[in-house]
Design an enzyme around this catalytic site. Structure first.
Site, PDB file in Angstrom:
ATOM      1  CG  HIS A  99      -2.286  -5.805   0.615  1.00 17.01           C
ATOM      2  ND1 HIS A  99      -1.597  -6.261  -0.499  1.00 17.01           N
ATOM      3  CD2 HIS A  99      -3.588  -5.772   0.243  1.00 17.01           C
ATOM      4  CE1 HIS A  99      -2.463  -6.497  -1.484  1.00 17.01           C
ATOM      5  NE2 HIS A  99      -3.681  -6.204  -1.051  1.00 17.01           N
ATOM      6  CE  LYS A 104     -11.905  -3.649  -4.680  1.00 19.36           C
ATOM      7  NZ  LYS A 104     -10.458  -3.371  -4.775  1.00 19.36           N
ATOM      8  CG  HIS A 256      -3.299  -6.816  -5.736  1.00 15.69           C
ATOM      9  ND1 HIS A 256      -2.975  -5.542  -5.354  1.00 15.69           N
ATOM     10  CD2 HIS A 256      -4.263  -7.241  -4.872  1.00 15.69           C
ATOM     11  CE1 HIS A 256      -3.714  -5.202  -4.312  1.00 15.69           C
ATOM     12  NE2 HIS A 256      -4.502  -6.210  -3.987  1.00 15.69           N
ATOM     13  CD  GLU A 259      -6.235 -12.100  -4.646  1.00 16.42           C
ATOM     14  OE1 GLU A 259      -6.045 -11.065  -5.330  1.00 16.42           O
ATOM     15  OE2 GLU A 259      -7.027 -12.142  -3.692  1.00 16.42           O
TER      16      GLU A 259
HETATM   17 ZN   LIG Z   1      -5.431  -6.634  -2.062  1.00 19.50          ZN
END
Ligand SMILES: [Zn+2]
Length: 470
Positions: A99, A104, A256, A259
């Site tokens: 992951h 980015k 995701h 979180e």
């Molecule tokens: Zn992530």
């Protein structure tokens, strides 16, 4: 055994790491090795005497870039084969980072997070996205992959921000990089956007792009505006849409999930029910699941029952969770941010640990080093006392979750992709960064270093700029 000069009467010292003559032959034994049993697969996992860390002594025959035999010490040797004595040091398979966010990565200087919070991480990432030209993506993704390769990471799954304006460009660069790196770092990719964006025809476009590119369908189980919190009113319908898109193209799913510290964020059981409703048992990965740790024991139990029943695999991201969760400029963090990994493992739920963001607004640090993730995971998640089994979270388990054949596990017949550490025990591996580790790629010692940061900087109008979009 090769020895260094010693005083009379003292026992022979094992060979020093710096004195090991690394192999150049096509066929050789790595003799006097020590391997965590949890990283052995296939026939090699047959009973061998374990020490307290679950480590076995072994001799390893490498033949033509493959693991030809893994034997107990003193096992039958073929005559005349070169013998590299590594002095009872640890040998691991190359690792898997299941992951990451290569698109980015390494934007931290040009797009910093002003206070380190999750909210401002999202704001900074969205503001930086217009800079993601194809050359910019190529340079930063390549930088990340070179770091991973040098550290002994041979398989990576990356999430790819997939929005209207980025979908074509980002997936095109991803496919280029995957072809270019195949055989050195094998790459998988997952589309990433808030799941409400998939509700209209954009969802069809994303699923078609992912299918054409051989990826996985993903998403964030929160609204496109806002942080993770109580499940969206229409979460069932949104998940039905996502699973239908996946089923239409026969795509696996990687999400995701939850979180946040906010206990009201409880989409994990809803995802589990959707997986079962759509015949997706065993085909769904959920990352993060932080808020589960903030819920009552009863709620955790009920959710884990569903997760186990749906065959959902979990990926914990300990370094990034500890960085982002419980962050408040006025207050010292009280919580480590991670999900209930021990409880999951006890139930037989597959759990991998992974690196997540690297030098971007979601996580200011990192080096695409799954061994660093492992070392930090041991401390953050208490994967110790005993350490036995812990290495599987960056090896055998992600290999099984991601179907990464020939990575993260040592099995007879598999490619000889190995890491040799100047360490005899797992304790010694956890205690030092292992920056002198030796990576062996298909039988040969790898002679590459992580790229220099200066490659990310350039002169622009007389100023030094980091990660411009030329
Ligand atoms: Zn992530």
């Amino acid at each position: 055994m090769t020895v260094i000069p010693e005083a009379a009467g003292t026992p022979p010292m094992p060979i020093r790491f710096a004195d090991i003559a690394w192999p150049t032959a096509r066929r050789y034994w790595l003799a006097n090795a020590r391997v965590p049993a949890c990283l052995l697969g296939g026939d090699a996992a047959s009973p061998m005497p374990l020490d307290v860390e679950g480590v076995v002594d072994a001799d390893i025959l490498v033949d033509d870039g493959r693991l030809a035999r893994i034997e107990l010490p003193g096992g039958k040797r073929d005559d005349g084969i070169a013998d590299i004595d590594i002095g009872r040091r640890q040998v691991w398979p190359t690792l898997i980072d299941i992951h990451t966010h290569l698109d980015k990565g390494h934007t931290v200087e040009r797009s910093p997070n002003i206070d380190g919070t999750f909210h401002n991480a999202r704001v900074a990432a969205a503001a930086d996205r217009p800079n993601w030209t194809a050359p910019d993506l190529r340079r930063r993704m390549d930088f990340g992959l070179r770091c991973a390769y040098a550290h002994g990471v041979s398989a990576v799954r990356t999430h790819i921000d997939t929005y209207h304006e980025t979908v074509d460009r980002s997936w095109q660069v991803l496919c280029e990089k995957r072809d270019e790196w195949r055989g050195r770092v094998d790459l998988q990719a997952v589309s990433l956007c808030p799941i409400d964006l998939l509700a209209d025809e954009f969802g069809d476009r994303v699923a078609a792009t992912v299918a054409k590119s051989g990826g996985l369908l993903g998403g964030v189980t929160r609204a496109s505006i806002g942080n993770h919190g109580a499940p969206l009113d229409n979460i069932d319908a949104l998940l039905d849409r996502l699973f239908s898109l996946a089923a239409r193209h026969d795509l696996d799913i990687d999400l995701h999930v939850d979180e946040t510290h906010d206990a009201a964020a409880a989409t994990l059981p809803i995802v589990a029910r959707a997986a079962m409703r759509h015949g997706y048992r065993g085909r769904v990965v959920c990352g993060h699941c932080c808020s589960l740790a903030m819920q009552s024991d009863g709620e955790v139990d009920r959710t884990l029952d569903l997760v186990a029943e749906a065959g959902i695999a979990i990926v914990t991201l300990p370094t990034v969770n500890m960085y982002l969760q419980d962050r408040n400029a006025q207050r010292t963090p009280r919580w480590r941010g991670v999900t209930v990994v021990r409880e999951m493992l006890r139930r037989g739920i597959r759990v991998a640990a992974a690196g997540d963001n690297c030098r971007d607004s979601f996580h200011a640090y990192g080096d695409h080093d799954a061994l660093d993730t492992f070392r930090q995971a041991v401390r953050i998640l208490h994967l110790d006392h005993p350490l036995q089994g812990a290495p599987a979270l960056v090896g055998t388990t992600p290999a099984s979750i991601g179907d990464f054949a020939g990575h993260g596990q040592m099995a007879v017949g598999a490619p000889a992709r190995l890491i040799v550490f100047n360490a005899r025990t797992i304790n010694e591996i956890v205690s030092r960064p292992q920056s002198d580790r030796v990576v062996i790629d298909r039988g040969r010692r790898l002679d590459v270093k992580a790229p220099d940061y200066s490659e990310l900087w350039q002169e622009q109008d007389g100023r030094l700029e980091c990660g411009g979009n030329s």
